[in-house]
Design an enzyme around this catalytic site. Structure first.
Site, PDB file in Angstrom:
ATOM      1  N   TYR A  70     -57.735 -48.856 -13.654  1.00 46.16           N
ATOM      2  CA  TYR A  70     -56.978 -50.075 -13.968  1.00 46.16           C
ATOM      3  C   TYR A  70     -57.824 -51.086 -14.742  1.00 46.16           C
ATOM      4  O   TYR A  70     -57.287 -52.023 -15.338  1.00 46.16           O
ATOM      5  CB  TYR A  70     -56.452 -50.739 -12.685  1.00 46.16           C
ATOM      6  CG  TYR A  70     -55.383 -49.948 -11.952  1.00 46.16           C
ATOM      7  CD1 TYR A  70     -54.785 -48.839 -12.520  1.00 46.16           C
ATOM      8  CD2 TYR A  70     -54.973 -50.325 -10.680  1.00 46.16           C
ATOM      9  CE1 TYR A  70     -53.821 -48.109 -11.847  1.00 46.16           C
ATOM     10  CE2 TYR A  70     -54.001 -49.605  -9.991  1.00 46.16           C
ATOM     11  CZ  TYR A  70     -53.433 -48.497 -10.586  1.00 46.16           C
ATOM     12  OH  TYR A  70     -52.474 -47.791  -9.910  1.00 46.16           O
ATOM     13  N   LYS A 101     -60.400 -36.741  -5.860  1.00 48.37           N
ATOM     14  CA  LYS A 101     -59.941 -35.544  -6.575  1.00 48.37           C
ATOM     15  C   LYS A 101     -61.215 -34.872  -7.099  1.00 48.37           C
ATOM     16  O   LYS A 101     -61.395 -34.681  -8.308  1.00 48.37           O
ATOM     17  CB  LYS A 101     -58.987 -35.976  -7.703  1.00 48.37           C
ATOM     18  CG  LYS A 101     -58.222 -34.867  -8.351  1.00 48.37           C
ATOM     19  CD  LYS A 101     -57.182 -34.217  -7.465  1.00 48.37           C
ATOM     20  CE  LYS A 101     -56.544 -33.041  -8.201  1.00 48.37           C
ATOM     21  NZ  LYS A 101     -55.721 -32.190  -7.313  1.00 48.37           N
ATOM     22  N   ASP A 160     -53.868 -35.199  -3.614  1.00 46.85           N
ATOM     23  CA  ASP A 160     -52.561 -34.525  -3.526  1.00 46.85           C
ATOM     24  C   ASP A 160     -52.302 -34.065  -2.095  1.00 46.85           C
ATOM     25  O   ASP A 160     -51.200 -34.229  -1.557  1.00 46.85           O
ATOM     26  CB  ASP A 160     -52.455 -33.363  -4.528  1.00 46.85           C
ATOM     27  CG  ASP A 160     -53.744 -32.570  -4.676  1.00 46.85           C
ATOM     28  OD1 ASP A 160     -54.772 -32.979  -4.110  1.00 46.85           O
ATOM     29  OD2 ASP A 160     -53.730 -31.528  -5.361  1.00 46.85           O
ATOM     30  N   ASP A 176     -53.614 -47.539  -4.428  1.00 40.85           N
ATOM     31  CA  ASP A 176     -52.372 -48.224  -4.803  1.00 40.85           C
ATOM     32  C   ASP A 176     -51.176 -47.352  -4.410  1.00 40.85           C
ATOM     33  O   ASP A 176     -50.226 -47.805  -3.748  1.00 40.85           O
ATOM     34  CB  ASP A 176     -52.403 -48.447  -6.329  1.00 40.85           C
ATOM     35  CG  ASP A 176     -51.271 -49.327  -6.815  1.00 40.85           C
ATOM     36  OD1 ASP A 176     -50.533 -49.872  -5.973  1.00 40.85           O
ATOM     37  OD2 ASP A 176     -51.115 -49.461  -8.040  1.00 40.85           O
ATOM     38  N   ASP A 183     -48.580 -47.662  -0.732  1.00 40.89           N
ATOM     39  CA  ASP A 183     -47.124 -47.821  -0.798  1.00 40.89           C
ATOM     40  C   ASP A 183     -46.421 -46.696  -0.047  1.00 40.89           C
ATOM     41  O   ASP A 183     -45.425 -46.927   0.642  1.00 40.89           O
ATOM     42  CB  ASP A 183     -46.638 -47.857  -2.251  1.00 40.89           C
ATOM     43  CG  ASP A 183     -46.562 -49.281  -2.780  1.00 40.89           C
ATOM     44  OD1 ASP A 183     -47.231 -50.155  -2.190  1.00 40.89           O
ATOM     45  OD2 ASP A 183     -45.849 -49.524  -3.762  1.00 40.89           O
TER      46      ASP A 183
END
Ligand code: NAD
Length: 352
Positions: A141, A188, A220, A244, A248
């Site tokens: 980001y 990852k 994942d 992030d 959620d």
């Protein structure tokens, strides 16, 4: 103990939920012999109205001098169409200006609200209490991004330094020591070089915390495990983008947005505490907003910034007892008769 708290009610329901949180903090302060001093500050839409800026310098400077910051929410349709200015810029300014690099999002499922959970009862039986610790100021980001000259390809770069990773993992370790001493690092590492750095760094940091159980999951798999077997998690530590998305996902397991607190921590014990929800202009000023997300953010402030573990536990227990007794604001009422924002504050204070 005396603590100085910078309070930013902000816009919409911010003022209403903050008012109840301050009442609860005062009640717990009285019970345990602490004095909380509040300095009320403007940020967001109300600051644009009075100063032309979403984050006046005086607000940031006063926050820096305080022991912690308690924030309601900012924004609303009134300020949606001012060219170049948005109330939400205040949040980025506060995070950057206060050096807040770790975002804490607990996903707690209250047994009393389990009908709002979309998962099967057998999966959530016994309750849920997960803390996601997300890196907040680095990664993709904030990396280089752009387009090729012809506009036909684009890029966003994920970049982390060992320093950024290490300070995040240290915060996660300290938090785990106050909880069940289990950290899952989500990455990852089978594909990304930065993820391999997270694993190297974790080996170094957690060597200093022999009491903590550490494991690693690819993102994942972690997103799958969150809905298959969420009770396996205590603290999840992860990068900005993975945190992030996972926070959620985890929040949905718990039901209403009116119940979700959060914290953003910097070096040491300084932090900013706020509900996950926004300013909810649709219900502002009607005494129907759920104040529990902000009250629970206040509890996090006591635990993580002031080291007041028993006091924080007390607020969380009082919230549980108020729910046990059937007190519900409209967002979590189901078929029952709802109470108002202030009345929910009264209920929590009654059970403190
Ligand atoms: P929102 O979270 O404000 O509201 C979404 C829905 O949830 C609405 O129906 C609202 O009534 C409900 N809701 C939210 N909080 C509630 C509570 N405590 N009790 C009961 N119901 C609640 O999100 P939005 O509508 O997308 O955004 C409204 C404004 O808030 C926008 O200007 C947005 O930019 C801003 N916002 C601010 C923050 C922040 O300050 N941290 C976060 C998100 C959105």
């Amino acid at each position: 103990m005396i603590k100085n708290i910078a309070v930013i009610p902000g816009d919409g329901i911010g003022e209403e939920v903050i008012a109840q949180t301050v009442r609860v903090l005062d009640a717990v302060g009285e019970k345990f012999g602490h004095k909380f001093n509040y300095t009320y500050l403007e940020a967001g839409g109300c600051a644009i109205d009075s100063t032309g800026k979403p984050l006046p310098e005086a607000t940031l400077e006063t926050c820096k001098k305080s022991d912690s910051v308690l924030l309601g929410a900012v924004g609303g349709p009134k300020w949606d169409h001012i060219p170049g200015i948005r109330p939400e810029q205040a949040l980025l300014g506060l995070r950057g200006g206060l050096g807040l690099f770790a975002n804490l999002r607990p996903a707690i499922m209250y047994d009393q609200l389990k009908e709002a959970c979309p998962l099967k009862e057998s999966i959530i039986d016994g309750g849920l209490d997960i803390m996601i610790v997300r890196e907040l100021t680095g990664g993709i980001y904030f990396g280089k991004s752009g387009r090729s000259e012809d506009g036909q390809s684009g890029y966003d770069v994920e970049e982390y330094s060992f320093y950024e990773i290490e300070r995040l993992l240290r915060q996660a370790a300290e938090i785990a020591m106050k909880r069940n001493k289990h950290v899952t690092v989500v990455d990852k590492a089978n594909i990304l070089e930065t993820s391999r750095m997270w694993r190297e760094c974790a080996a170094k940091v957690f060597a200093e915390y022999p009491d903590i159980k550490v494991d690693f999951l690819y993102v994942d798999n972690a997103s799958m495990q969150l809905v298959r077997n969420p009770r396996q998690f205590d603290v999840i530590a992860t990068s900005n983008i993975f945190g992030d998305i996972l926070s959620d996902e985890a929040s949905q397991i718990t039901g209403s947005i009116g119940m979700l607190p959060s914290a953003s921590l910097g070096e040491g014990s300084f932090g900013m505490y706020e509900p996950v929800h926004g300013s909810a202009p649709d219900i502002a000023g009607k005494n129907i907003a759920n104040p529990l997300a902000t009250i629970l953010s206040g509890a996090m402030m006591l635990r993580y910034s002031f080291g007041m573990q028993a006091e924080a536990d007390d607020i969380e227990a009082a919230v549980g007892k108020a729910l046990d007794a059937g007190y519900r604001t409209a967002d979590i009422a189901g078929g029952t008769t709802p109470i108002g924002t202030k009345e929910m504050g009264d209920a929590v204070i009654k059970y403190l």
